[in-house]
Design a protein around this motif. Structure first.
Motif, PDB file in Angstrom:
ATOM      1  N   LEU A 291     -10.499   0.168  12.342  1.00  0.00           N
ATOM      2  CA  LEU A 291      -9.199  -0.755  12.398  1.00  0.00           C
ATOM      3  C   LEU A 291      -9.598  -2.119  11.449  1.00  0.00           C
ATOM      4  O   LEU A 291      -8.866  -2.506  10.508  1.00  0.00           O
ATOM      5  CB  LEU A 291      -8.594  -0.969  13.682  1.00  0.00           C
ATOM      6  CG  LEU A 291      -7.303  -1.789  13.609  1.00  0.00           C
ATOM      7  CD1 LEU A 291      -6.540  -1.213  14.993  1.00  0.00           C
ATOM      8  CD2 LEU A 291      -7.491  -3.251  13.866  1.00  0.00           C
ATOM      9  N   PRO A 292     -10.636  -2.829  11.887  1.00  0.00           N
ATOM     10  CA  PRO A 292     -10.958  -4.163  11.171  1.00  0.00           C
ATOM     11  C   PRO A 292     -11.185  -3.961   9.721  1.00  0.00           C
ATOM     12  O   PRO A 292     -10.549  -4.982   9.113  1.00  0.00           O
ATOM     13  CB  PRO A 292     -12.342  -4.641  11.973  1.00  0.00           C
ATOM     14  CG  PRO A 292     -12.107  -3.820  13.246  1.00  0.00           C
ATOM     15  CD  PRO A 292     -11.714  -2.489  12.979  1.00  0.00           C
ATOM     16  N   GLY A 293     -11.873  -2.913   9.266  1.00  0.00           N
ATOM     17  CA  GLY A 293     -12.088  -2.849   7.771  1.00  0.00           C
ATOM     18  C   GLY A 293     -10.956  -2.606   6.877  1.00  0.00           C
ATOM     19  O   GLY A 293     -10.631  -3.068   5.997  1.00  0.00           O
ATOM     20  N   GLU A 294     -10.132  -1.693   7.568  1.00  0.00           N
ATOM     21  CA  GLU A 294      -8.812  -1.074   7.004  1.00  0.00           C
ATOM     22  C   GLU A 294      -7.577  -1.849   7.050  1.00  0.00           C
ATOM     23  O   GLU A 294      -6.766  -1.717   6.131  1.00  0.00           O
ATOM     24  CB  GLU A 294      -8.660   0.335   7.502  1.00  0.00           C
ATOM     25  CG  GLU A 294      -9.707   1.166   7.306  1.00  0.00           C
ATOM     26  CD  GLU A 294      -9.281   2.571   8.144  1.00  0.00           C
ATOM     27  OE1 GLU A 294      -8.500   2.729   8.620  1.00  0.00           O
ATOM     28  OE2 GLU A 294     -10.248   3.569   7.486  1.00  0.00           O
ATOM     29  N   PHE A 295      -7.659  -3.003   7.912  1.00  0.00           N
ATOM     30  CA  PHE A 295      -6.498  -3.714   7.899  1.00  0.00           C
ATOM     31  C   PHE A 295      -6.322  -5.283   7.872  1.00  0.00           C
ATOM     32  O   PHE A 295      -5.305  -5.819   8.083  1.00  0.00           O
ATOM     33  CB  PHE A 295      -5.592  -3.288   9.317  1.00  0.00           C
ATOM     34  CG  PHE A 295      -5.580  -1.761   9.522  1.00  0.00           C
ATOM     35  CD1 PHE A 295      -4.416  -1.114   8.670  1.00  0.00           C
ATOM     36  CD2 PHE A 295      -6.265  -0.992  10.367  1.00  0.00           C
ATOM     37  CE1 PHE A 295      -4.180   0.350   8.610  1.00  0.00           C
ATOM     38  CE2 PHE A 295      -5.828   0.270  10.804  1.00  0.00           C
ATOM     39  CZ  PHE A 295      -4.910   0.926   9.413  1.00  0.00           C
ATOM     40  N   TRP A 296      -7.578  -5.877   7.831  1.00  0.00           N
ATOM     41  CA  TRP A 296      -7.652  -7.367   8.289  1.00  0.00           C
ATOM     42  C   TRP A 296      -6.842  -8.019   7.146  1.00  0.00           C
ATOM     43  O   TRP A 296      -6.552  -9.104   7.581  1.00  0.00           O
ATOM     44  CB  TRP A 296      -9.148  -7.595   7.970  1.00  0.00           C
ATOM     45  CG  TRP A 296      -9.967  -7.679   6.894  1.00  0.00           C
ATOM     46  CD1 TRP A 296     -10.496  -6.571   6.333  1.00  0.00           C
ATOM     47  CD2 TRP A 296     -10.014  -8.848   5.935  1.00  0.00           C
ATOM     48  NE1 TRP A 296     -10.994  -7.174   5.325  1.00  0.00           N
ATOM     49  CE2 TRP A 296     -10.745  -8.416   4.922  1.00  0.00           C
ATOM     50  CE3 TRP A 296      -9.480 -10.168   5.966  1.00  0.00           C
ATOM     51  CZ2 TRP A 296     -11.132  -9.355   3.885  1.00  0.00           C
ATOM     52  CZ3 TRP A 296     -10.008 -11.059   5.076  1.00  0.00           C
ATOM     53  CH2 TRP A 296     -10.658 -10.547   3.909  1.00  0.00           C
ATOM     54  N   LEU A 297      -6.752  -7.561   5.816  1.00  0.00           N
ATOM     55  CA  LEU A 297      -6.028  -8.583   4.949  1.00  0.00           C
ATOM     56  C   LEU A 297      -4.531  -8.651   5.318  1.00  0.00           C
ATOM     57  O   LEU A 297      -3.927  -9.675   4.896  1.00  0.00           O
ATOM     58  CB  LEU A 297      -5.853  -7.720   3.440  1.00  0.00           C
ATOM     59  CG  LEU A 297      -7.456  -7.847   2.678  1.00  0.00           C
ATOM     60  CD1 LEU A 297      -7.388  -7.098   1.418  1.00  0.00           C
ATOM     61  CD2 LEU A 297      -7.713  -9.363   2.575  1.00  0.00           C
ATOM     62  N   ALA A 298      -3.875  -7.646   5.899  1.00  0.00           N
ATOM     63  CA  ALA A 298      -2.467  -7.856   6.518  1.00  0.00           C
ATOM     64  C   ALA A 298      -2.336  -9.039   7.343  1.00  0.00           C
ATOM     65  O   ALA A 298      -1.049  -9.332   7.568  1.00  0.00           O
ATOM     66  CB  ALA A 298      -2.138  -6.591   7.183  1.00  0.00           C
ATOM     67  N   LEU A 299      -3.312  -9.472   8.089  1.00  0.00           N
ATOM     68  CA  LEU A 299      -3.259 -10.446   8.831  1.00  0.00           C
ATOM     69  C   LEU A 299      -3.092 -11.920   8.161  1.00  0.00           C
ATOM     70  O   LEU A 299      -2.716 -12.868   8.803  1.00  0.00           O
ATOM     71  CB  LEU A 299      -4.590 -10.645   9.861  1.00  0.00           C
ATOM     72  CG  LEU A 299      -4.960  -9.627  10.788  1.00  0.00           C
ATOM     73  CD1 LEU A 299      -6.130  -9.883  11.512  1.00  0.00           C
ATOM     74  CD2 LEU A 299      -3.651  -9.422  11.740  1.00  0.00           C
ATOM     75  N   LEU A 300      -3.254 -11.725   6.967  1.00  0.00           N
ATOM     76  CA  LEU A 300      -2.931 -13.060   6.060  1.00  0.00           C
ATOM     77  C   LEU A 300      -1.394 -13.300   6.142  1.00  0.00           C
ATOM     78  O   LEU A 300      -1.087 -14.300   5.997  1.00  0.00           O
ATOM     79  CB  LEU A 300      -3.195 -12.759   4.731  1.00  0.00           C
ATOM     80  CG  LEU A 300      -4.868 -12.532   4.285  1.00  0.00           C
ATOM     81  CD1 LEU A 300      -5.255 -12.425   2.931  1.00  0.00           C
ATOM     82  CD2 LEU A 300      -5.394 -13.867   4.919  1.00  0.00           C
ATOM     83  N   GLY A 301      -0.464 -12.208   6.432  1.00  0.00           N
ATOM     84  CA  GLY A 301       0.835 -12.656   6.899  1.00  0.00           C
ATOM     85  C   GLY A 301       1.167 -13.159   8.394  1.00  0.00           C
ATOM     86  O   GLY A 301       2.429 -13.331   8.408  1.00  0.00           O
ATOM     87  N   LEU A 302       0.102 -13.373   8.901  1.00  0.00           N
ATOM     88  CA  LEU A 302       0.284 -13.985  10.327  1.00  0.00           C
ATOM     89  C   LEU A 302       1.152 -15.200  10.542  1.00  0.00           C
ATOM     90  O   LEU A 302       1.683 -15.624  11.288  1.00  0.00           O
ATOM     91  CB  LEU A 302      -0.821 -13.755  11.212  1.00  0.00           C
ATOM     92  CG  LEU A 302      -0.772 -13.836  12.538  1.00  0.00           C
ATOM     93  CD1 LEU A 302       0.099 -12.747  13.220  1.00  0.00           C
ATOM     94  CD2 LEU A 302      -2.208 -13.696  13.249  1.00  0.00           C
ATOM     95  N   PRO A 303       0.463 -16.235   9.691  1.00  0.00           N
ATOM     96  CA  PRO A 303       1.136 -17.557   9.566  1.00  0.00           C
ATOM     97  C   PRO A 303       2.647 -17.557   9.194  1.00  0.00           C
ATOM     98  O   PRO A 303       3.246 -18.339  10.017  1.00  0.00           O
ATOM     99  CB  PRO A 303       0.306 -18.314   8.547  1.00  0.00           C
ATOM    100  CG  PRO A 303      -1.094 -17.519   8.331  1.00  0.00           C
ATOM    101  CD  PRO A 303      -0.737 -16.063   8.756  1.00  0.00           C
TER     102      PRO A 303
END
Length: 512
Positions: A291-303
Motif C-alpha cells: 500500500l505505501p509505495g503504490e498509493f502515497w502520491l494520492a495523499l498530496l490531495g489530503l490538504p
C-alpha cells in the motif's frame, strides 16, 4: 462528454438565419477526446495479459452456451459462477452475432469502457463543481496521483494499469459508479426536486427506481466495486440531502430496494452468496503490504480534502473517504483482504478534491500556489517513475508483454482439456476455448476443495518422479488431451509433440 459551450455572436448573412450560435468544445471534451485516442492506442499496442484470459474464457463459454454456460476454465458445470454478469452476457451475445473470439471481444471492450469512464468522470465532477477545468484536472489526478511503485490490479486506474485492465468488467463498473454518483448527487443536492418534480421527472419515483437499477447493475457486474459505489452513494445523500420528510426517505428506500431486488433476480448466480466467500482473501493480502509505495502520491490531495472538511463536515468527498478507509481497515483487521480491492476508488476523494481546488480561477493565494506546486510535482514524479511507459513506447518501464497462445490453440478443439506447467499458459489458454484440468482462479461454481484436489493431481502428474501409470490415471480422470509444457519440463514418453513456440520454447503435445 458533456454539452459544449454555445457562444452567441454578432452574425450577418446566412449565419443569421441559424440564430448565430456556434459550438465550442468544453476543455474536458477536447482533452478527453485526446485522452481517449491515446489510451485506446496504448491499450491496443500491449498484448493482453493477466486476468484477460479468464475474461476471454467467459466470453467463449457464453458464446458456446448462452443460457447454460459451462465453468469458465474447466470441463464442469458453470451454474453459480459470478463471472456470468450482465456485462459478460452482453459480450457473449456480441461474440455470437459477430463470430469474434473471446480475446477479440475483450480487446474491443477497452475503448467502450473508456467512454463510460470518461463521461462518468466528467458528469460526476461537474456535479461537485461548476469550474470548467475541474474535470480535466480530475482526469490527470486520477491517472497520475498513485505512487512510485507500480499498482497493477483490476479496478486501478493509473495510466500503466489501464493499458491492461480497460477491457475488464471492473473498468465498466467504475464508469457506471461515477455515473451513479453523479445522479445521486444531483438528486440529493436539489431538495426541491423531491417535493415538486412529478413522478415522470428525475426527482420522481421513476428516477429513484432507475438509479436503484443502476446500482444493482454495478453489483452484478463487479461486486467489490459495488461496495465502494454504495459507500459513495451514502456519502452523497448524507452530505447533501437536506430534506428528512417521509417522501425523501421513501424515495431513497426505493432506490435501495430496486438495487437489491434487481440483483437478486439475476438468474446466472446469487450475488449475495458471495458475501461469505473467503476463497480469494489470501491472494489480496499483498494489496495491504504494498500500500505505501503504490498509493502515497494520492495523499498530496489530503490538504484539499481537509479544507473541504473545514468548510463542511458533511462534505460528500470527506464522508466518502472516511467510509472507504473504514472498510479498508476492516479488511485488514478481519483478514478479509478482498475489501482492499476498493483502494482504487478510495483514492478518488483525494484526487478529485485536489483537482477541484486547483481548478479555481486565478489569481491564487499563497497556499493554493503551494498546493499546485506540490501536486504538480507529485503528478510529474508519478508519471516519470511508473506511468510514462503506458504511453511512451521506449525509455521507460513498459507494461507486461505476455506471449500469445494462438499457435497452440489452433490445434486444440474448444472444450478439450489441457494440463500446463506454465504461469502464462495457465492464465491464457482457456481464453481460446480449451479447458484446464485445474482452474487457476477460484470460482463460486466449483467447490474450492475440489479445485485444490485438481491442482494437487496436476502437480502429481508434472512431478519428475511420476510414473506412466500415475499420469495415465490423471489423464483418464479429467479427460486430458493435451500438454502445454515449458522448455524446462521434459515431455512424457507417451506424449506426441504437435507444435512448439519459437518465442518461449513451449511445447504442445497430445496425450490420451
Amino acid at each position: 462528454m458533456s454539452a459544449g459551450v454555445l457562444v452567441r455572436r454578432t452574425v450577418r448573412g446566412a449565419t443569421a438565419l441559424r440564430g448565430g450560435r456556434s459550438w465550442r468544445p468544453t476543455p474536458f471534451q477536447a482533452v478527453g477526446f485526446l485522452f481517449f485516442l491515446v489510451m485506446s492506442l496504448a491499450y491496443w499496442r500491449v498484448p493482453l495479459c493477466c486476468d484477460a484470459g479468464q475474461h476471454a474464457a467467459v466470453v467463449e463459454r457464453l458464446k458456446a452456451g448462452l443460457l447454460h454456460p459451462r465453468h469458465p476454465t474447466a470441463d464442469l458445470p458453470g451454474a453459480g459462477s459470478a463471472y456470468y454478469s450482465p456485462y459478460a452476457v452482453a459480450q457473449g451475445l456480441f461474440a455470437r452475432a459477430s463470430g469474434l473470439g473471446g480475446w477479440e471481444v475483450v480487446r474491443l471492450a477497452g475503448p467502450l469502457n473508456l467512454v463510460v469512464l470518461l463521461t462518468g468522470l466528467n458528469r460526476f465532477v461537474r456535479v461537485l463543481s461548476p469550474r470548467p477545468w475541474a474535470p480535466v484536472l480530475a482526469l490527470g489526478a486520477m491517472t497520475l496521483l498513485w505512487g512510485t511503485d507500480r499498482a497493477w490490479w483490476s479496478g486501478y486506474l493509473g495510466l500503466m494499469s489501464m493499458t491492461g485492465n480497460l477491457g475488464y468488467p471492473s473498468a465498466f463498473a467504475i464508469g457506471l459508479t461515477l455515473w451513479a454518483w453523479a445522479l445521486t448527487g444531483t438528486l440529493a443536492r436539489d431538495a426541491r426536486r423531491v417535493r415538486y418534480v412529478g413522478p415522470s421527472g428525475l426527482g420522481g419515483f421513476g428516477g429513484y427506481a432507475g438509479l436503484g437499477a443502476l446500482y444493482g447493475l454495478i453489483l452484478l457486474v463487479h461486486p467489490i466495486t459495488a461496495v465502494a459505489a454504495a459507500l459513495g452513494g451514502v456519502a452523497l445523500v448524507a452530505g447533501w440531502q437536506r430534506g428528512r420528510h417521509g417522501a425523501v426517505v421513501a424515495r431513497w428506500a426505493l432506490t435501495g430496494a430496486v438495487a437489491l431486488g434487481s440483483a437478486a433476480c439475476w438468474p446466472y448466480f446469487d450475488v449475495f452468496a458471495l458475501a461469505g466467500d473467503d476463497s480469494v482473501d489470501g491472494m489480496h493480502r499483498v494489496l495491504y503490504l504494498d500500500l505505501p509505495g503504490e498509493f502515497w502520491l494520492a495523499l498530496l490531495g489530503l490538504p484539499a480534502l481537509w479544507l473541504r472538511g473545514r468548510r463542511s463536515a458533511r462534505d460528500p468527498l470527506v464522508l466518502m473517504f472516511t467510509l472507504d478507509c473504514a472498510v479498508v481497515a476492516y479488511g485488514w483487521f478481519s483478514g478479509h483482504y478482498t475489501y482492499g480491492r476498493i483502494l482504487g476508488l478510495t483514492l478518488v476523494p483525494l484526487q478529485f478534491a485536489a483537482a477541484i481546488e486547483l481548478a479555481a480561477p486565478r489569481p491564487w493565494g499563497r497556499w493554493r500556489r503551494l498546493l499546485g506546486t506540490v501536486v504538480g510535482a507529485g503528478a510529474l514524479l508519478g508519471f516519470l517513475t511508473v506511468q510514462a511507459g503506458a504511453v511512451v513506447p521506449a525509455g521507460f518501464t513498459q507494461p507486461p508483454h505476455w506471449p500469445a497462445y494462438d499457435w497452440a490453440a489452433r490445434h486444440i478443439r474448444p472444450g478439450e482439456v489441457v494440463i500446463t506447467d506454465g504461469y502464462y499458459a495457465v492464465h491464457a489458454i482457456a481464453g481460446y476455448g480449451p479447458n484446464l484440468a485445474a482452474p487457476a482462479w477460484p470460482d463460486a461454481s466449483l467447490d474450492e476443495r475440489e479445485r485444490r484436489r485438481r491442482e494437487a493431481d496436476v502437480e502429481a502428474y508434472l512431478a519428475p518422479g511420476s510414473t506412466r501409470a500415475e499420469r495415465a490415471a490423471v489423464v483418464r480422470r479429467y479427460h486430458v488431451r493435451w500438454l502445454l509444457l515449458t522448455r524446462w519440463h521434459p515431455v512424457p514418453e507417451e506424449a506426441v509433440v504437435t507444435a512448439w513456440s519459437e518465442r518461449t520454447g513451449e511445447v504442445l503435445a497430445r496425450v490420451g
